[in-house]
Structures are given as structure tokens and as C-alpha cells.
Design a protein around this motif. Structure first.
Motif, PDB file in Angstrom:
ATOM      1  N   GLY A 258       0.859  -1.159   0.074  1.00 41.85           N
ATOM      2  CA  GLY A 258      -0.003   0.109  -0.157  1.00 41.85           C
ATOM      3  C   GLY A 258       0.929   1.262  -0.058  1.00 41.85           C
ATOM      4  N   LEU A 259       0.605   2.228  -1.157  1.00 43.95           N
ATOM      5  CA  LEU A 259       1.449   3.377  -1.016  1.00 43.95           C
ATOM      6  C   LEU A 259       1.507   4.251   0.145  1.00 43.95           C
ATOM      7  CD1 LEU A 259       3.485   4.906  -3.178  1.00 43.95           C
ATOM      8  CD2 LEU A 259       1.339   5.846  -3.966  1.00 43.95           C
ATOM      9  N   ASP A 260       0.079   4.340   0.342  1.00 44.86           N
ATOM     10  CA  ASP A 260      -0.223   5.087   1.687  1.00 44.86           C
ATOM     11  C   ASP A 260       0.564   4.687   3.153  1.00 44.86           C
ATOM     12  OD1 ASP A 260      -1.795   2.784   1.689  1.00 44.86           O
ATOM     13  OD2 ASP A 260      -3.425   3.450   3.030  1.00 44.86           O
ATOM     14  N   THR A 261       0.864   3.300   3.171  1.00 47.75           N
ATOM     15  CA  THR A 261       1.609   2.891   4.310  1.00 47.75           C
ATOM     16  C   THR A 261       3.154   3.394   4.131  1.00 47.75           C
ATOM     17  OG1 THR A 261       0.247   0.821   4.319  1.00 47.75           O
ATOM     18  CG2 THR A 261       2.525   0.659   5.400  1.00 47.75           C
ATOM     19  N   LEU A 262       3.663   3.074   2.804  1.00 47.06           N
ATOM     20  CA  LEU A 262       5.065   3.647   2.659  1.00 47.06           C
ATOM     21  C   LEU A 262       5.199   5.215   2.811  1.00 47.06           C
ATOM     22  CD1 LEU A 262       7.664   2.636   0.691  1.00 47.06           C
ATOM     23  CD2 LEU A 262       6.697   4.597  -0.649  1.00 47.06           C
ATOM     24  N   VAL A 263       4.074   5.796   2.561  1.00 42.13           N
ATOM     25  CA  VAL A 263       4.309   7.343   2.430  1.00 42.13           C
ATOM     26  C   VAL A 263       4.133   7.699   4.146  1.00 42.13           C
ATOM     27  CG1 VAL A 263       2.687   9.456   2.097  1.00 42.13           C
ATOM     28  CG2 VAL A 263       3.226   7.955   0.136  1.00 42.13           C
ATOM     29  N   HIS A 264       3.244   6.900   4.897  1.00 41.93           N
ATOM     30  CA  HIS A 264       3.211   7.440   6.429  1.00 41.93           C
ATOM     31  C   HIS A 264       4.487   7.175   6.894  1.00 41.93           C
ATOM     32  CE1 HIS A 264       1.528   7.468  10.205  1.00 41.93           C
ATOM     33  NE2 HIS A 264       2.304   6.401  10.358  1.00 41.93           N
ATOM     34  N   VAL A 265       5.403   6.209   6.609  1.00 38.93           N
ATOM     35  CA  VAL A 265       6.632   5.956   7.432  1.00 38.93           C
ATOM     36  C   VAL A 265       7.745   6.982   6.744  1.00 38.93           C
ATOM     37  CG1 VAL A 265       8.553   4.284   7.542  1.00 38.93           C
ATOM     38  CG2 VAL A 265       6.221   3.492   7.541  1.00 38.93           C
ATOM     39  N   ALA A 266       7.568   6.979   5.341  1.00 42.92           N
ATOM     40  CA  ALA A 266       8.564   7.958   4.785  1.00 42.92           C
ATOM     41  C   ALA A 266       8.378   9.394   5.364  1.00 42.92           C
ATOM     42  CB  ALA A 266       8.368   8.296   3.284  1.00 42.92           C
ATOM     43  N   ASN A 267       7.229   9.892   5.574  1.00 47.56           N
ATOM     44  CA  ASN A 267       6.914  11.311   5.993  1.00 47.56           C
ATOM     45  C   ASN A 267       7.415  11.427   7.422  1.00 47.56           C
ATOM     46  OD1 ASN A 267       5.674  12.483   3.873  1.00 47.56           O
ATOM     47  ND2 ASN A 267       3.681  11.930   4.226  1.00 47.56           N
ATOM     48  N   MET A 291       0.096  10.527  -7.342  1.00 47.94           N
ATOM     49  CA  MET A 291      -0.659   8.969  -6.945  1.00 47.94           C
ATOM     50  C   MET A 291      -1.436   8.973  -5.780  1.00 47.94           C
ATOM     51  SD  MET A 291       2.479   6.567  -8.257  1.00 47.94           S
ATOM     52  CE  MET A 291       1.539   4.972  -8.033  1.00 47.94           C
ATOM     53  N   MET A 292      -0.761   9.654  -4.639  1.00 48.23           N
ATOM     54  CA  MET A 292      -1.797   9.798  -3.583  1.00 48.23           C
ATOM     55  C   MET A 292      -2.909  10.732  -3.740  1.00 48.23           C
ATOM     56  SD  MET A 292      -0.241   8.132  -0.931  1.00 48.23           S
ATOM     57  CE  MET A 292      -1.089   8.697   0.465  1.00 48.23           C
ATOM     58  N   ASP A 293      -2.795  11.834  -4.289  1.00 50.49           N
ATOM     59  CA  ASP A 293      -4.095  12.558  -4.606  1.00 50.49           C
ATOM     60  C   ASP A 293      -5.165  11.934  -5.460  1.00 50.49           C
ATOM     61  OD1 ASP A 293      -3.019  14.654  -3.331  1.00 50.49           O
ATOM     62  OD2 ASP A 293      -2.148  15.536  -5.109  1.00 50.49           O
ATOM     63  N   ASN A 294      -4.621  11.015  -6.357  1.00 47.73           N
ATOM     64  CA  ASN A 294      -5.304  10.141  -7.136  1.00 47.73           C
ATOM     65  C   ASN A 294      -5.914   8.916  -6.414  1.00 47.73           C
ATOM     66  OD1 ASN A 294      -4.902  12.153  -9.146  1.00 47.73           O
ATOM     67  ND2 ASN A 294      -3.666  10.716 -10.232  1.00 47.73           N
ATOM     68  N   LYS A 295      -5.468   8.680  -5.315  1.00 51.65           N
ATOM     69  CA  LYS A 295      -5.879   7.389  -4.374  1.00 51.65           C
ATOM     70  C   LYS A 295      -5.344   6.140  -5.498  1.00 51.65           C
ATOM     71  CE  LYS A 295      -8.232   9.170  -0.954  1.00 51.65           C
ATOM     72  NZ  LYS A 295      -7.785  10.501  -1.120  1.00 51.65           N
ATOM     73  N   TRP A 296      -4.339   6.029  -6.036  1.00 52.94           N
ATOM     74  CA  TRP A 296      -3.629   5.102  -6.579  1.00 52.94           C
ATOM     75  C   TRP A 296      -2.841   4.474  -5.676  1.00 52.94           C
ATOM     76  CZ3 TRP A 296      -2.028   7.626 -11.911  1.00 52.94           C
ATOM     77  CH2 TRP A 296      -3.312   7.896 -12.619  1.00 52.94           C
ATOM     78  N   LEU A 297      -3.426   3.606  -4.644  1.00 53.00           N
ATOM     79  CA  LEU A 297      -2.655   3.135  -3.528  1.00 53.00           C
ATOM     80  C   LEU A 297      -2.069   1.632  -3.838  1.00 53.00           C
ATOM     81  CD1 LEU A 297      -4.781   4.588  -0.812  1.00 53.00           C
ATOM     82  CD2 LEU A 297      -3.043   5.743  -1.967  1.00 53.00           C
ATOM     83  N   GLY A 298      -2.285   1.005  -4.924  1.00 54.03           N
ATOM     84  CA  GLY A 298      -2.000  -0.355  -5.082  1.00 54.03           C
ATOM     85  C   GLY A 298      -3.339  -1.293  -4.941  1.00 54.03           C
ATOM     86  N   SER A 299      -3.029  -2.511  -4.508  1.00 54.68           N
ATOM     87  CA  SER A 299      -4.174  -3.443  -4.653  1.00 54.68           C
ATOM     88  C   SER A 299      -5.106  -2.978  -3.866  1.00 54.68           C
ATOM     89  CB  SER A 299      -3.247  -4.848  -3.782  1.00 54.68           C
ATOM     90  OG  SER A 299      -2.106  -5.096  -4.492  1.00 54.68           O
ATOM     91  N   PHE A 305       1.147   1.376  -9.157  1.00 53.63           N
ATOM     92  CA  PHE A 305       2.168   1.234 -10.121  1.00 53.63           C
ATOM     93  C   PHE A 305       1.899   0.259 -11.426  1.00 53.63           C
ATOM     94  CE2 PHE A 305       4.654   2.770  -6.486  1.00 53.63           C
ATOM     95  CZ  PHE A 305       5.078   3.940  -6.985  1.00 53.63           C
ATOM     96  N   TYR A 306       0.762  -0.523 -10.991  1.00 57.91           N
ATOM     97  CA  TYR A 306       0.366  -1.610 -11.901  1.00 57.91           C
ATOM     98  C   TYR A 306      -1.151  -1.321 -11.793  1.00 57.91           C
ATOM     99  CZ  TYR A 306       4.993  -3.503 -12.351  1.00 57.91           C
ATOM    100  OH  TYR A 306       6.423  -3.581 -12.470  1.00 57.91           O
ATOM    101  N   LYS A 307      -1.938  -1.951 -13.021  1.00 61.20           N
ATOM    102  CA  LYS A 307      -3.175  -1.951 -12.877  1.00 61.20           C
ATOM    103  C   LYS A 307      -3.759  -3.102 -13.803  1.00 61.20           C
ATOM    104  CE  LYS A 307      -7.443   0.992 -14.201  1.00 61.20           C
ATOM    105  NZ  LYS A 307      -7.581   2.092 -14.721  1.00 61.20           N
ATOM    106  N   LYS A 308      -4.777  -3.646 -13.258  1.00 64.77           N
ATOM    107  CA  LYS A 308      -5.119  -4.884 -14.119  1.00 64.77           C
ATOM    108  C   LYS A 308      -6.161  -4.349 -14.900  1.00 64.77           C
ATOM    109  CE  LYS A 308      -6.005  -9.675 -13.990  1.00 64.77           C
ATOM    110  NZ  LYS A 308      -6.357 -11.059 -12.850  1.00 64.77           N
ATOM    111  N   VAL A 309      -6.249  -4.569 -16.123  1.00 62.60           N
ATOM    112  CA  VAL A 309      -7.519  -4.223 -17.097  1.00 62.60           C
ATOM    113  C   VAL A 309      -7.698  -5.641 -17.855  1.00 62.60           C
ATOM    114  CG1 VAL A 309      -8.279  -2.979 -18.909  1.00 62.60           C
ATOM    115  CG2 VAL A 309      -6.860  -1.748 -17.233  1.00 62.60           C
ATOM    116  N   ASP A 310      -9.048  -6.288 -17.405  1.00 66.33           N
ATOM    117  CA  ASP A 310      -9.260  -7.519 -17.935  1.00 66.33           C
ATOM    118  C   ASP A 310      -8.165  -8.463 -17.529  1.00 66.33           C
ATOM    119  OD1 ASP A 310     -11.777  -6.316 -19.100  1.00 66.33           O
ATOM    120  OD2 ASP A 310     -10.701  -5.815 -21.003  1.00 66.33           O
TER     121      ASP A 310
END
Length: 796
Positions: A258-267, A291-299, A305-310
Motif C-alpha cells: 500500500g502506497l499510503d503505508t509507505l508514505v506514512h513511514v517516509a513522512n 498518485m496519493m491525490d488520485n488514490k492510486w494506492l496499489g492492490s 504502479f500496476y493496474k489490471k485491465v481485463d
């Protein structure tokens, strides 16, 4: 004071709380899992007329969280029945129950005010002397226990588990200002011996050890990827298995965590480490903020960073922040390492690369080496703890100082200088004193360079382990290119495989036979075990494929018979043979385990007879053994056909256990005979101990079995009807049916007219004949070839 942990309380049932509760249940401890009461009934509860006074409503949060955890994949629990060891409740009605526990673990939200409020409530019911720890990953420990009683502070510290708790081995122990040395010592040993963890005592510094170094490494790459114009696919290619890191490498790992988890520790590191020389690296790059603004946080948000489409997995372009098809990546530097089996041996080659990959490795390792050297003594006094934390918490095969040693200390210092970085003074001081490595091995133990004393000290805790790397050369008894026999002392010899993926071919079979021969002559027992990532993925498929394609059936028949005979020799040797499986233990690796006098399995053992996936039946005694075990299970008044069918389905469905405990259900491990160890590092030592116990109890060579009850036509008919209906219903293919019918013939003992007692050799001959006939099938060859080239089964 002697401590025994019979019951723990876990306060907070989120992902981490439920994971911690599940792992204590894994090791047999009773768990009380508590969480808060919901504010009000939800819509479904209201429709049922339930109020907030109803117990199911009051416990909804904890029950829903635990249920979700137990259903998740990979599972946090070794066996679903172990969940019965967990009792749930809420912190309003049930907190008083903590008076009966031996250890309270707080896993509530990462806010100091909330944690302190929880501790105030806990202290009302906690009995003196009870351990109380926090799973915080960022809040300083010394803030948490302020204002608490003397006894509370004496028994309080941080115990930081990593997620997922069952699979990641790091267990950081962080003392508070008044934590008792007895408490630290107990937790250190308990984590290793019972929880199966790598216990590391850390200092009370921001993010402790694992996350301080791990987040630095990821943030460094975030900046480097833009600086060098690399794609996320390229970085994941360069930072994955090629350097001994997980397949998820960097960006996929962030998506999972989760990107939010990483960002929390980095901040947190950016705010709390103003004196860190790499302070600016913890500042988030623009693409992360977007990415955080867009809520692109991962799984958790279905895209990061990746997105499954079909069916396609798209990658994020860091320049345009748009998703696109993944690009194929290749680097000439990586091609140079293809013949180098061990990651630790690749680093010298990687840093000399002339392409972008070589440049990437030189820069990233220079940054890492300088950073870890400067964290001593800030986050720890002992360099080996940094390596332990990265291996156990982030799945690295080798820690930073081990990699530095592999490259050469002086070579790495040149890289650091070229990158404009500054290593700690103690590194040059160590070199100037004539010591040119961070680690050395002496008398089978690993020693590390201790900076304060400027001497080598033995890494503590090794006495419970046998580390094959440390004794392989000095204690070698015999060896070939695929196997080595090592004297473990006390009359026990160990056979270690080192073929590719530990496949079982002629070299390994030679090693097994040689090991038994030497053990019968000069030793008391044999252990078959190794410390690679996986015990064995089975027989050498490539060899079988070549023989079958070239129709060398006599040679193939001889090879299969040699395999069978060797497994039988494992069972009927004059000395005890103990097999120590771990990780993937498939096909022939499973068959070897099933023929041992005793199995000492690591808890994380994924074991099964998977030969159906490549179009054959188990041919190294596995099919015979399942028929034999079914026979041994028959009891008076049993419906014997139903018992046999269970064993048949285990093979026919290529079932693989997701833990050693599940292997008991499959009939692969046997209760009362085989045992499980939670800490894989202790496995070889435990296997040696079990071999000695068998030898000293007066081991006698078993008599060959002539009493295997087979059911003949009665069973065969049932199986054939079953496979016909499965094919008619399109559940299996025509070739699946053919394989299943061959297995049915073997496990029924052929088409005998009535139930009969037969010898093991009779069943082995049927098994070998069936295996060979399937190797002549075109569809089987297609399956084997697909597995060899694609690494996954083909359904044809």
C-alpha cells in the motif's frame, strides 16, 4: 523468573492484529482478540431488529476482521482448525479478561493519544508481571509508557511484527527507558524459539531498523528511477530475484503493501530525522504525491504502479502518469549472470556492467552501503542486526553488509566515492587495522566485526542452529556436482542437494545411496536436508523428457527403477533416515519424505504429489505409498473403498498442502511419527536430534512389507466409473481420464478378482509400468515440455 506463555491478549483486530492473533494460534497459544464496539447496528442488523446491546453487534468489528483475515490468501493460519484457539470480544465488555493472560499485545491505530488511553484502561485489569507490548511501527516507545506504573514500564516494550505476520520473519524488540533486561531476553528467545522469527533488539529510533533501511532503499530508488530515466518494469527486473529479492521486487511490493503505508513511514522519517544525511531522500517525489491525490494506492484500490485491465496488467508511465502496456526489458549485464546460481555471487558481475543496469547497480549499492554504515551506532551497535532485519523483514536473500563483503570492501568504497557519498569512518578504520571483511566463519560459527571492540565477535544465538554454509567445506565427507555429505557430529551425517531447484536426478540419487552406505558403515544416522529456498521441486523433468522424446524406454525404465529402489533404500536402510523438507517439496521430494523413518518438516512446507500436472503418475514410490497408507488406515467395519478414494483423490487432484500441518490431512505426514518445527533455522539441528534419538533407542532395520491390502476389481470399477462421469461432465479432459485410470489401476492393485494382500514390490512394478506407458503419450510430452518452458501446468 520462569515465564510460560499459555494465553495472549491482542488489542486491535485489523490486518496486523488478526495476523498476530492467528500466528499465536499457529503455535498452540490461546488468544483473546479484542476490538472496539461499533457506534450502532448496521443496516443488516437493524433489519433483524438487533440493538447495540446484542452481543453479535457489539463483537461485529472483531468477528468481521478475523473472518476476513482467515479467508485471505495467503492464509495467516497454518490450519483452519487452529482458529478455534482464538476467542473474540470487545474492549468494553471483555477487557477484564486480560487479567488471565500472560502477554498483552496492543495493535490499535497509530496515534499516541489513543494508545495511551488504551494503556490506561489496560492497567485497570492487567495483573503485575504480565508482559505488555506495542506493535507500533513509528511512534517512539519512550512516549507510550509515560505516566504508567513502575511495573507496567518494567514489562513494557515494542514488539514490531511485519505483515504478513506468518510469512515475514522479522520480530523487532524495542526497549523503553525502564524495560527490564529479563523481559528483553525472554522476548528475544521466545520470538526465535516459539514464534519462528528472527528476533532483533533495536534502538528506539524512528522506524527502528527494518523500515529505516527498507524505506530508505525504496525512496532512493524512487529518486533514481527519474534521474536515470528507467521504467518501473526495468526497476522491478533489476531489483527482483536476480539480486536475491522477492519476485515482487520494488514497485509490485509497494502495490501489495500500500502506497499510503509507505508514505506514512517516509513522512515520519522526513519529519523526525532532520540530522539524517539522506534527509532529502525521504521527501516524496512529485509522482508519488500525484498518485496519493488520485488514490492510486496499489492492490487495495485496484491500481497503483500496476493496474489490471481485463486479463492484462498495465504499468504506470511515471512521466505521463498514464497506464500503458508493459514493455519487455532486457539488459546485457543480466545476461552475464544467467550461469551464476547464487545471487551472492552475482554482485561482482553486476556492478561491472557497461550498460544502464551496471550504472544502476553502482549508484544504488553505493547509496545503500554509505547509508547503512552511517546508521551505526544510531539505530543499532551491531552491523549483523541490519542484515538480519533486511533478510527477515523484506525478504532479501543477503543483507547490505553481506553484499558489501561479496563485492569487496575496498571495491565498494570506490563506488561510494564515485557516487559522491561519504561512508562512516569506522569502515576505513577497520580496513586500516588489517580486517578486510565484515564477517568471518570460524569453527562452524559466523563472527561479525564489532565496532566498539574493533574485533570479531560470534553472532549470538547460533548454538541452536546448524548452518550448512559454515561447515560444508570443513566437514565434507563426500560430494558430487549435485549433492554433498556433511558430518554434523555425534554420528549423524547430512545429505545436502545443490542441483538446480534441488531437482532429483542421477547425482542426487547417487548421493542418497552413498549417504546410506557411509552411514551404515561409519555413522549412526542420516539426515536429508538443505537450507535453500525450497527442499526439492521433484524429479529432473528435462532428463525424463529427453529420454521419452528419443524413445529410450529401456534407459527410462532403468532410471525410474533406480529412483524407486533408492526410495525403498531410504525406508529399509540399516540406520535411521530423517528427511527435513521445507518450502516447495513436490513430486520426488514428497516421495522421499514419505519413505523416511521420520520427517522433521518446517511449518512453511508446501508438499504434494503433483505429477498429474505433467501428465504422469507418481513414479518414485508415491503411488505405491498412497495405496499402502490407505491399507494401513483400513479399520474393521470401514467402507474400505471410501478410505482408498481419499488417498486416490489426493494424488489425482495433485493436492499440495499450504503448510506442513495441512500435510497431515493429505496423508503425506503421519501423526505420532512426523513433527513440525516453526523456525526453519532450527530444522537441521532438530532433524539431527531426532536421528540420534532413533539410533540410541536401538534402531533396527524394518522388514519389507508383504501385507498391503489392495481391493482389485471392486475399487478399479468404482474409479473407472468416476473418471468416465468426470470426463462426460467436462470436468477433466480425455488425457486427464487416461492418467487417472492408470493411477486407479496401480492403487487398486490391478484387476485382481478379490481383495488381496500384496508386496510393495508388486505395486512398484505396476507403478513403473504405468509411468512408462504415460511417457509414450504425445499429450504427456506436451505437458512436460510446457512445464519446462513456461513453468506452469498445461491442461490438454
Amino acid at each position: 523468573m520462569k515465564r510460560i506463555i499459555k494465553k495472549v491478549a491482542v488489542i486491535g483486530s485489523g490486518i496486523m492484529g488478526s495476523g498476530i492473533a492467528s500466528h499465536f494460534a499457529n503455535i498452540g497459544v490461546e488468544v483473546l482478540l479484542l476490538d472496539i464496539i461499533p457506534k450502532e447496528p448496521n443496516e443488516a442488523e437493524q433489519k433483524k431488529g438487533l440493538t447495540i446491546e446484542n452481543k453479535s453487534v457489539r463483537n461485529r468489528l472483531v468477528n468481521d476482521n478475523l473472518t476476513a483475515a482467515l479467508k485471505s490468501s495467503p492464509s495467516p493460519i497454518y490450519h483452519q482448525k487452529f482458529a478455534n484457539r482464538i476467542t473474540t470480544g470487545n474492549t468494553t465488555d471483555d477487557l477484564e479478561k486480560i487479567k488471565d493472560v500472560d502477554w498483552i499485545i496492543e495493535v490499535v491505530v497509530e496515534r499516541l493519544d489513543i494508545k495511551k488511553a488504551v494503556y490506561e484502561q489496560i492497567e485497570k485489569f492487567r495483573k503485575p508481571g504480565t508482559l505488555i507490548t506495542s506493535n507500533t511501527s513509528g511512534i517512539p516507545i519512550h512516549f507510550m509508557s509515560e505516566g504508567r506504573s513502575e511495573d507496567f514500564q518494567k514489562h513494557f516494550c515494542g514488539t514490531h511484527f511485519f505483515n504478513p505476520v506468518r510469512y515475514l520473519k522479522l520480530f523487532e524488540i524495542i526497549p523503553g527507558p525502564k524495560t527490564s533486561p529479563e523481559v528483553l531476553s525472554f522476548l528475544n528467545e521466545y520470538g526465535s524459539k516459539f514464534l519462528g522469527k528472527t528476533s532483533v533488539v533495536a534502538k528506539d529510533t524512528p522506524a527502528f531498523i527494518g523500515n529505516r533501511i527498507g524505506i530508505f532503499g525504496i525512496m532512493s530508488l524512487f529518486h533514481l528511477v527519474k534521474e536515470m530515466g528507467l521504467t518501473i518494469e526495468e526497476v522491478d527486473k533489476l531489483t527482483g530475484p536476480v539480486i536475491g529479492r522477492p519476485k515482487s521486487a520494488t514497485f509490485r511490493t509497494v502495490d501489495v503493501v500500500g502506497l499510503d503505508t509507505l508514505v506514512h513511514v517516509a513522512n515520519g522519517l522526513y519529519e523526525n530525522c532532520p540530522e539524517d544525511e539522506a534527509h532529502d531522500l525521504f521527501k516524496l517525489p512529485d509522482f508519488i504525491n500525484k498518485m496519493m491525490d488520485n488514490k492510486w494506492l496499489g492492490s487495495k484500490t485496484k491500481q497503483g504502479f500496476y493496474k489490471k485491465v481485463d486479463k492484462d496488467i498495465l504499468a504506470l508511465d511515471l512521466d505521463t502518469l498514464e497506464y500503458r502496456a508493459q514493455k519487455k526489458t532486457s539488459f546485457s549485464t543480466l545476461e552475464l549472470t544467467k550461469t551464476i546460481e547464487k545471487p551472492i555471487d552475482r554482485f561482482k558481475v553486476l556492478i561491472k556492467g557497461k550498460d544502464k543496469a551496471g550504472e544502476f547497480y553502482r549508484k544504488s549499492f553505493a547509496d545503500l552501503f554509505a547509508y547503512v554504515s552511517n546508521r551505526i551506532p544510531e539505530i543499532t551497535d551491531d552491523l549483523y542486526k541490519i542484515d538480519d532485519a533486511m533478510k527477515a523483514g523484506f525478504g532479501w536473500e543477503n543483507g547490505p553488509f553481506e553484499i558489501w563483503d561479496a563485492i569487496g570492501i575496498e571495491n565498494a568504497l570506490e563506488l561510494i566515492k564515485e557516487a559522491g557519498q561519504q561512508p562512516a569512518d569506522w569502515v576505513q578504520e577497520m580496513l586500516s587495522s588489517g580486517k578486510n571483511s565484515f564477517y568471518t566463519v570460524k569453527d562452524g560459527a559466523t563472527y561479525y566485526y564489532d565496532i566498539p571492540s574493533k574485533s570479531y565477535k560470534k553472532i549470538p544465538g547460533q548454538d541452536a542452529f546448524i548452518i550448512l554454509n559454515n561447515i560444508r567445506e570443513s566437514k565434507k565427507v563426500w560430494g558430487n556436482s549435485d549433492a554433498t555429505l556433511i558430518d554434523l557430529g555425534d554420528g549423524i551425517v547430512n545429505l545436502e542437494f545443490h542441483s538446480k531447484m534441488n531437482t532429483i536426478g542421477s547425482g542426487v540419487l547417487q548421493g542418497i545411496n552413498k549417504g546410506i552406505e557411509l552411514a551404515e558403515k561409519d555413522f549412526q544416522g542420516l539426515v536429508i536436508g538443505n537450507q535453500a529456498a525450497n527442499f526439492s521441486v521433484g524429479a529432473n523433468l528435462a532428463m525424463i523428457f529427453m529420454m521419452a522424446v528419443e524413445q529410450e524406454y529401456d534407459e527410462l525404465n532403468f532410471a525410474i527403477k533406480q529412483f524407486q529402489d533408492t526410495m525403498m533404500r531410504v525406508r529399509y536402510s540399516g540406520i535411521p533416515v530423517v528427511v527435513a523438507p521445507h518450502g516447495m517439496t513436490l513430486g520426488g521430494g514428497c516421495e522421499m519424505s514419505m519413505h523416511a523413518d521420520k520427517v522433521v518438516a518446517a511449518a512453511e512446507t508446501y508438499i504434494g504429489l503433483v505429477e498429474f500436472g505433467v501428465g504422469v503418475i507418481p513414479g518414485g514410490g508415491g503411488s505405491k505409498e498412497m495405496a499402502l497408507r490407505a491399507s494401513d488406515t483400513f479399520r474393521k467395519n470401514d467402507v474400505e473403498l471410501n478410505v482408498l478414494q481419499e488417498y486416490f483423490l489426493t494424488v489425482g487432484m495433485a493436492k499440495v498442502s499450504t503448510s506442513a500441518y495441512e500435510a497431515y490431512d493429505l496423508g503425506i505426514l503421519q501423526p505420532g511419527k512426523d513433527i513440525v518445527v516453526v523456525n526453519k533455522d532450527r530444522q537441521i539441528a532438530e532433524a539431527k536430534k531426532q536421528a540420534l534419538l532413533l539410533a540410541e533407542a536401538g534402531y533396527t532395520q524394518p522388514s519389507k512389507r508383504k501385507d498391503v491390502k489392495v481391493l482389485g476389481k471392486q475399487a478399479l470399477g468404482m474409479f473407472l466409473v468416476g473418471t468416465d462421469s468426470m470426463q462426460a461432465g467436462k470436468y477433466i479432459s480425455e488425457h486427464d481420464r487416461k492418467i487417472a485410470n492408470k493411477l486407479a489401476y496401480v492403487m487398486a492393485g490391478g484387476d485382481l478378482s478379490e481383495p488381496t494382500f500384496v508386496t510393495e514390490q508388486y505395486l512398484l512394478d505396476l507403478e513403473r509400468e504405468a509411468f512408462l506407458s504415460l511417457c509414450a503419450e504425445k499429450k504427456t510430452l506436451e505437458r512436460i515440455q510446457f512445464m519446462l518452458t513456461k513453468g506452469k501446468p498445461l491442461r490438454n
